[in-house]
Design a protein around this motif. Structure first.
Motif, PDB file in Angstrom:
ATOM      1  N   GLY A  76      52.196  46.103   0.126  1.00  0.00           N
ATOM      2  CA  GLY A  76      52.295  45.713  -1.287  1.00  0.00           C
ATOM      3  C   GLY A  76      53.602  46.135  -1.950  1.00  0.00           C
ATOM      4  N   ALA A  77      54.593  46.479  -1.130  1.00  0.00           N
ATOM      5  CA  ALA A  77      55.854  46.986  -1.698  1.00  0.00           C
ATOM      6  C   ALA A  77      56.558  45.929  -2.558  1.00  0.00           C
ATOM      7  N   GLN A  78      56.550  44.666  -2.099  1.00  0.00           N
ATOM      8  CA  GLN A  78      57.146  43.590  -2.913  1.00  0.00           C
ATOM      9  C   GLN A  78      56.124  43.093  -3.941  1.00  0.00           C
ATOM     10  N   ASN A 127      52.754  43.672  18.914  1.00  0.00           N
ATOM     11  CA  ASN A 127      54.108  43.130  18.998  1.00  0.00           C
ATOM     12  C   ASN A 127      54.916  43.358  17.734  1.00  0.00           C
ATOM     13  N   TYR A 128      54.269  43.910  16.717  1.00  0.00           N
ATOM     14  CA  TYR A 128      54.974  44.146  15.460  1.00  0.00           C
ATOM     15  C   TYR A 128      55.737  45.469  15.576  1.00  0.00           C
ATOM     16  N   ILE A 129      57.071  45.380  15.638  1.00  0.00           N
ATOM     17  CA  ILE A 129      57.839  46.557  16.072  1.00  0.00           C
ATOM     18  C   ILE A 129      57.816  47.722  15.082  1.00  0.00           C
ATOM     19  N   HIS A 130      57.603  47.457  13.789  1.00  0.00           N
ATOM     20  CA  HIS A 130      57.662  48.579  12.847  1.00  0.00           C
ATOM     21  C   HIS A 130      56.364  49.379  12.802  1.00  0.00           C
ATOM     22  N   GLY A 131      55.261  48.766  13.235  1.00  0.00           N
ATOM     23  CA  GLY A 131      53.991  49.485  13.253  1.00  0.00           C
ATOM     24  C   GLY A 131      53.474  49.760  11.845  1.00  0.00           C
ATOM     25  N   TYR A 132      52.408  50.579  11.765  1.00  0.00           N
ATOM     26  CA  TYR A 132      51.733  50.792  10.481  1.00  0.00           C
ATOM     27  C   TYR A 132      51.597  52.276  10.161  1.00  0.00           C
ATOM     28  N   SER A 133      52.660  53.035  10.472  1.00  0.00           N
ATOM     29  CA  SER A 133      52.599  54.479  10.250  1.00  0.00           C
ATOM     30  C   SER A 133      52.821  54.818   8.775  1.00  0.00           C
ATOM     31  N   LEU A 135      42.614  39.228   3.827  1.00  0.00           N
ATOM     32  CA  LEU A 135      43.002  39.436   5.223  1.00  0.00           C
ATOM     33  C   LEU A 135      43.148  38.063   5.882  1.00  0.00           C
ATOM     34  N   ALA A 136      44.332  37.728   6.324  1.00  0.00           N
ATOM     35  CA  ALA A 136      44.513  36.388   6.919  1.00  0.00           C
ATOM     36  C   ALA A 136      45.762  36.349   7.782  1.00  0.00           C
ATOM     37  N   ASP A 137      45.730  35.422   8.722  1.00  0.00           N
ATOM     38  CA  ASP A 137      46.861  35.200   9.620  1.00  0.00           C
ATOM     39  C   ASP A 137      47.687  34.033   9.063  1.00  0.00           C
ATOM     40  N   VAL A 189      57.568  34.733   0.736  1.00  0.00           N
ATOM     41  CA  VAL A 189      57.505  35.411   2.043  1.00  0.00           C
ATOM     42  C   VAL A 189      58.700  36.356   2.150  1.00  0.00           C
ATOM     43  N   CYS A 190      58.465  37.594   2.520  1.00  0.00           N
ATOM     44  CA  CYS A 190      59.580  38.544   2.585  1.00  0.00           C
ATOM     45  C   CYS A 190      59.492  39.391   3.855  1.00  0.00           C
ATOM     46  N   PHE A 191      60.504  39.346   4.661  1.00  0.00           N
ATOM     47  CA  PHE A 191      60.627  40.160   5.886  1.00  0.00           C
ATOM     48  C   PHE A 191      59.458  39.940   6.844  1.00  0.00           C
ATOM     49  N   VAL A 192      59.052  38.704   7.024  1.00  0.00           N
ATOM     50  CA  VAL A 192      57.906  38.405   7.885  1.00  0.00           C
ATOM     51  C   VAL A 192      58.292  37.443   9.019  1.00  0.00           C
ATOM     52  N   LEU A 193      59.012  36.368   8.691  1.00  0.00           N
ATOM     53  CA  LEU A 193      59.337  35.360   9.720  1.00  0.00           C
ATOM     54  C   LEU A 193      60.082  36.007  10.886  1.00  0.00           C
ATOM     55  N   GLU A 194      60.905  37.029  10.566  1.00  0.00           N
ATOM     56  CA  GLU A 194      61.683  37.695  11.626  1.00  0.00           C
ATOM     57  C   GLU A 194      60.796  38.327  12.704  1.00  0.00           C
ATOM     58  N   HIS A 195      59.513  38.569  12.370  1.00  0.00           N
ATOM     59  CA  HIS A 195      58.622  39.226  13.335  1.00  0.00           C
ATOM     60  C   HIS A 195      57.755  38.245  14.117  1.00  0.00           C
ATOM     61  N   LEU A 196      57.828  36.975  13.764  1.00  0.00           N
ATOM     62  CA  LEU A 196      56.902  36.016  14.382  1.00  0.00           C
ATOM     63  C   LEU A 196      57.539  35.322  15.579  1.00  0.00           C
ATOM     64  N   ILE A 226      47.948  40.281   7.967  1.00  0.00           N
ATOM     65  CA  ILE A 226      47.080  40.304   9.151  1.00  0.00           C
ATOM     66  C   ILE A 226      46.545  41.717   9.408  1.00  0.00           C
ATOM     67  N   SER A 227      47.115  42.695   8.714  1.00  0.00           N
ATOM     68  CA  SER A 227      46.708  44.084   8.940  1.00  0.00           C
ATOM     69  C   SER A 227      45.795  44.580   7.827  1.00  0.00           C
ATOM     70  N   SER A 228      44.545  44.938   8.210  1.00  0.00           N
ATOM     71  CA  SER A 228      43.617  45.429   7.181  1.00  0.00           C
ATOM     72  C   SER A 228      44.062  46.804   6.690  1.00  0.00           C
TER      73      SER A 228
HETATM   74  C1  LIG Z   1      58.183  44.156   7.531  1.00  0.00           C
HETATM   75  S1  LIG Z   1      56.574  43.929   6.901  1.00  0.00           S
HETATM   76  C2  LIG Z   1      56.978  43.249   5.320  1.00  0.00           C
HETATM   77  C3  LIG Z   1      55.919  43.496   4.318  1.00  0.00           C
HETATM   78  C4  LIG Z   1      56.287  43.055   2.901  1.00  0.00           C
HETATM   79  N1  LIG Z   1      56.513  41.638   2.802  1.00  0.00           N
HETATM   80  C5  LIG Z   1      57.502  43.809   2.415  1.00  0.00           C
HETATM   81  O1  LIG Z   1      58.577  43.216   2.306  1.00  0.00           O
HETATM   82  O2  LIG Z   1      57.364  45.002   2.147  1.00  0.00           O
HETATM   83  C6  LIG Z   1      55.917  42.533   7.793  1.00  0.00           C
HETATM   84  C7  LIG Z   1      54.438  42.277   7.497  1.00  0.00           C
HETATM   85  O3  LIG Z   1      54.081  41.023   8.093  1.00  0.00           O
HETATM   86  C8  LIG Z   1      52.747  41.141   8.556  1.00  0.00           C
HETATM   87  N2  LIG Z   1      52.475  40.099   9.561  1.00  0.00           N
HETATM   88  C9  LIG Z   1      53.008  39.960  10.791  1.00  0.00           C
HETATM   89  N3  LIG Z   1      52.490  38.876  11.408  1.00  0.00           N
HETATM   90  C10 LIG Z   1      51.614  38.320  10.539  1.00  0.00           C
HETATM   91  C11 LIG Z   1      50.753  37.178  10.599  1.00  0.00           C
HETATM   92  N4  LIG Z   1      50.702  36.393  11.688  1.00  0.00           N
HETATM   93  N5  LIG Z   1      49.975  36.905   9.535  1.00  0.00           N
HETATM   94  C12 LIG Z   1      50.014  37.690   8.432  1.00  0.00           C
HETATM   95  N6  LIG Z   1      50.806  38.789   8.315  1.00  0.00           N
HETATM   96  C13 LIG Z   1      51.597  39.095   9.359  1.00  0.00           C
HETATM   97  C14 LIG Z   1      52.695  42.527   9.150  1.00  0.00           C
HETATM   98  O4  LIG Z   1      51.358  42.976   9.281  1.00  0.00           O
HETATM   99  C15 LIG Z   1      53.503  43.314   8.114  1.00  0.00           C
HETATM  100  O5  LIG Z   1      52.671  43.847   7.127  1.00  0.00           O
END
Ligand SMILES: C[S@@+](CC[C@H](N)C(=O)[O-])C[C@H]1O[C@@H](n2cnc3c(N)ncnc32)[C@H](O)[C@@H]1O
Length: 364
Positions: free
Chosen positions: A137-139, A93-99, A181-183, A199-206, A157-159
């Motif tokens: 690890g960009a931030q 469900n994570y739209i940006h993927g891990y490419s 590695l943790a959720d 937290v950076c750019f993460v809540l928008e994906h949850l 959450i992504s190894s």
């Molecule tokens: C857009 S990336 C942002 C990464 C980083 N914070 C940045 O700004 O470069 C979103 C990250 O949130 C992670 N993520 C999504 N759902 C998660 C969850 N439930 N627990 C931990 N990480 C999660 C994704 O695997 C992804 O690496």
């Protein structure tokens, strides 16, 4: 009577030799670990360790438990591997993927707007900070370098992403970060373990940002701060304007919505934090404005961050029939046109800083 955390305690002490080191390894305070040990000894009505010359030696009862813990924890480890696979499913469900392209984009994004987002990302010396959703690890590399006297535990959450993050941090010679590695929805840390959270750019994906905030608040100390940075795609406007480009941006908003996320979450940070009982909430919009006079932003933001992001989700938007290929391609072309001579581009990020109340609410 005996809980998994007790077995982990025994297993870890056997490995590292002292309660202090075991507490560090288990992300617990030493007093929390001592409390667990006392609790276990009282439940079993026996001693687990003898203290001889400051060394912990297992009693017979302790050795019995150690043997049991080895069997049980191996089985648990296996179950965790299976759960990881289930998580991989959730990550669909994570739209940006891990490419590879997304890794490059995240690094370009972080580097290009580092000053705008991080001129005030500083914590007092000696802080222990959780970075939740660190990705590649960009931030991490920016905030850990800017705060050399603090320690970071960065989770994702992504190894696959964590492996890349470790590589990046290793290359930059930063020593104050540990990756786990943790959720975010189920963090392996004790209550009140961290001084601050980032937290950076993460809540928008949850799909459950509220649940994530509750869990983050749990592991934050009273009076500790939470710093959240999110985008808001509704804040995008540009010149030359183009309905196709607007539609392409909207396609990402809709796709993210279909996957349970919210690409316009920036404007909701204040109400979200307020609803979760955070105090002293300060939200500051951080606008990126780009024109020809800022060639680094033309390249780094319009092309390599924003338009690369829309391009990155285009295939999935087509598969989900959110937009036609013709419209998407035209929209992307028009976004690139804003990076040509005479164009402009505006986008606003939102950065919120809030504090966990000293006295817990009834829901905490
Ligand atoms: C857009 S990336 C942002 C990464 C980083 N914070 C940045 O700004 O470069 C979103 C990250 O949130 C992670 N993520 C999504 N759902 C998660 C969850 N439930 N627990 C931990 N990480 C999660 C994704 O695997 C992804 O690496």
């Amino acid at each position: 009577m005996i809980e998994i955390r007790h077995l982990k305690l025994i297993h870890t002490v056997a490995k590292v030799g002292t309660l202090k080191k075991a507490a560090e390894k288990l992300f617990l305070t030493q007093s929390a670990l001592s409390h667990q040990l006392k609790e276990l000894e009282s439940r079993l009505d026996t001693k687990i360790f003898h203290r001889i010359n400051n060394q912990l030696m297992f009693t017979d009862a302790g050795r019995e438990l150690l043997n049991a813990s080895e069997d049980i924890l191996v089985r648990l480890e296996k179950a965790q591997d299976n759960i990881r696979e289930i998580n991989q499913d959730r990550m669909k469900n994570y739209i940006h993927g891990y490419s590879h392209e997304e890794t490059t984009r995240l690094n370009d994004q972080a580097g290009t707007i580092a000053e705008l987002l991080h001129w005030d990302s500083f914590w007092e010396k000696g802080s222990l900070i959780l970075e939740a959703g660190c990705g590649v690890g960009a931030q991490t590399k920016i905030i850990s370098k800017n705060n050399p006297d603090s320690s970071f535990i960065s989770v994702d959450i992504s190894s696959i992403s964590l492996e890349q993050a470790k590589k990046i941090i290793h290359e930059t010679d930063v020593k104050n970060v540990e990756f786990v590695l943790a959720d975010i929805l189920d963090l392996p840390f004790d209550d009140g373990y961290f001084d601050h959270i980032f937290v950076c750019f993460v809540l928008e994906h949850l799909s459950e940002p509220a649940k994530a905030l509750k869990e983050l608040k749990r592991v934050l100390k009273p009076k500790g701060s939470l710093m959240v940075i999110e985008g808001d795609h509704g804040s995008t406007y540009f010149y030359p304007d183009s309905v196709s480009a607007q539609n392409a941006v909207q396609a990402q908003v809709l796709l993210q919505q279909q996957k349970g996320g919210n690409a316009n979450i920036g404007r909701e940070l204040y109400p979200l934090l307020y609803a979760h009982g955070f105090e002293n909430i300060v939200v500051s919009p951080r606008q990126v404005y780009v024109d020809d006079s800022k060639p680094d932003l033309v390249e780094g933001f319009i092309k390599n961050t924003f338009t690369a992001m829309i391009k990155g989700v285009s295939e999935e938007a087509l598969i989900n029939k959110i937009i036609s290929k013709v419209d998407m391609d035209r929209g992307i072309d028009d976004l690139f046109k804003t990076a040509k001579g005479g164009g402009t581009f505006c986008y606003t990020f939102f950065k919120a800083i809030a504090v966990k109340a000293d006295i817990l609410n009834k829901d905490d």
